[in-house]
Write an enzyme that holds these catalytic residues in place. Structure first.
Site, PDB file in Angstrom:
ATOM      1  N   ARG A 188      -0.851   8.568  -6.553  1.00  0.00           N
ATOM      2  CA  ARG A 188      -0.764   7.792  -5.313  1.00  0.00           C
ATOM      3  C   ARG A 188       0.602   7.136  -5.116  1.00  0.00           C
ATOM      4  NH1 ARG A 188      -6.681   5.006  -4.073  1.00  0.00           N
ATOM      5  NH2 ARG A 188      -7.866   6.959  -4.180  1.00  0.00           N
ATOM      6  N   ASP A 239      -9.450  -5.457   7.282  1.00  0.00           N
ATOM      7  CA  ASP A 239      -9.031  -4.700   6.111  1.00  0.00           C
ATOM      8  C   ASP A 239      -7.713  -5.299   5.642  1.00  0.00           C
ATOM      9  OD1 ASP A 239      -9.934  -1.780   4.892  1.00  0.00           O
ATOM     10  OD2 ASP A 239      -7.812  -2.232   4.550  1.00  0.00           O
TER      11      ASP A 239
END
Length: 277
Positions: free
Chosen positions: A32, A141
């Protein structure tokens, strides 16, 4: 991958997001962070980790936190929570809110927006039962890039075909050059706002329904307990909490309790409701 730089990164991620990374997740970290390292001209993940440890900018730290978060979402995910919303949660709330004629729903850790838009469809499909009501869906979020995507209401073919029936696709979406756009009627119902669950719920208000699904699984028990306590303080005494199918409060928190026969649905305990009142 084990090094002082990796250990520092694990502590940094836990501090900023609550996510727990172990040495066994080194491959996930590497896969990632690699695109971010290349984009920043650092070449390797090791160079990026060294920079983060030495004192990177807040912007770069936040980018690293964002890429480590899992943004898996799709419309009407797992089906059952949305059936519970329509059949078990909303009817008693509608009866109890006839005077104020308003409902507030919080979709925490909303990712790319499919969950709050699914909730909006359920509310719209209640028809005359909610006609003239004030309906407020707050979707939060910690990742601002994912919120920007969510707020556009634009989804590709794969995303709209994942969990969305052809009938709902036709009714609530419009085909555009780049994909499918959520109807303005649904977009107007949802407010997107950056929010980190570790920061509590102060300033968000009180909610009749809270979706906090498939996020607690990434935290340790103490962080789960803190988040559940934060969420409970944001719930109306007769409110409902929906968690993911693999999540539970048993052995974690007594602030809410499961509703018998409805997996994943929770209500405030009597003691918690009394303290709130």
């Amino acid at each position: 991958m084990t090094s002082p730089d990796y250990d520092h990164f694990c502590r940094l991620i836990r501090q900023k997001s609550g996510l727990v990374l172990t040495p066994e997740k080194a491959y996930l970290v590497s896969s990632r962070l690699a695109p971010l390292a290349r984009a920043e001209g650092l070449g390797t993940v090791e160079n990026l980790l060294a920079l983060l440890r030495a004192g990177a900018s807040d912007a770069l730290v936040q980018q690293a936190v964002d890429v480590m978060a899992t943004h898996e979402s799709y419309f009407f995910r797992d089906t059952a929570p949305f059936e519970q919303l329509a059949n078990a949660v909303l009817p008693p709330l509608i009866a109890a809110r006839q005077t104020q004629r308003s409902l507030r729903i919080w979709c925490a850790a909303c990712s790319s927006g499919q969950e709050p838009y699914s909730v909006a469809m359920i509310l719209k499909e209640m028809g005359p039962k909610l006609a003239g009501w004030k309906l407020d869906i707050l979707a939060t979020d910690m990742s601002e890039p994912i919120l920007r995507k969510a707020s556009t209401g634009l989804y590709n073919d794969f995303e709209v075909n994942r969990g969305l029936s052809p009938e709902r696709q036709t009714r609530w979406f419009k085909r555009e050059t780049d994909g499918w756009r959520v109807s303005p009627a649904l977009q107007q119902m949802v407010r997107f706002r950056p929010h980190n669950l570790l920061q509590g719920s102060a300033g968000l208000g009180v909610f009749d329904v809270v979706f906090c699904r498939n996020v607690l699984i990434y935290f340790d028990i103490e962080t789960k307990r803190q988040i559940l306590d934060h969420v409970r303080r944001a719930m109306a005494p007769d409110g409902s909490l929906l968690l993911g199918s693999a999540e539970t409060v048993l052995g974690v928190s007594s602030a809410v309790e499961p509703v018998p026969g409805l997996r994943g649905l929770y209500r405030p305990t009597d003691g918690a409701a009394s303290r709130s009142a």
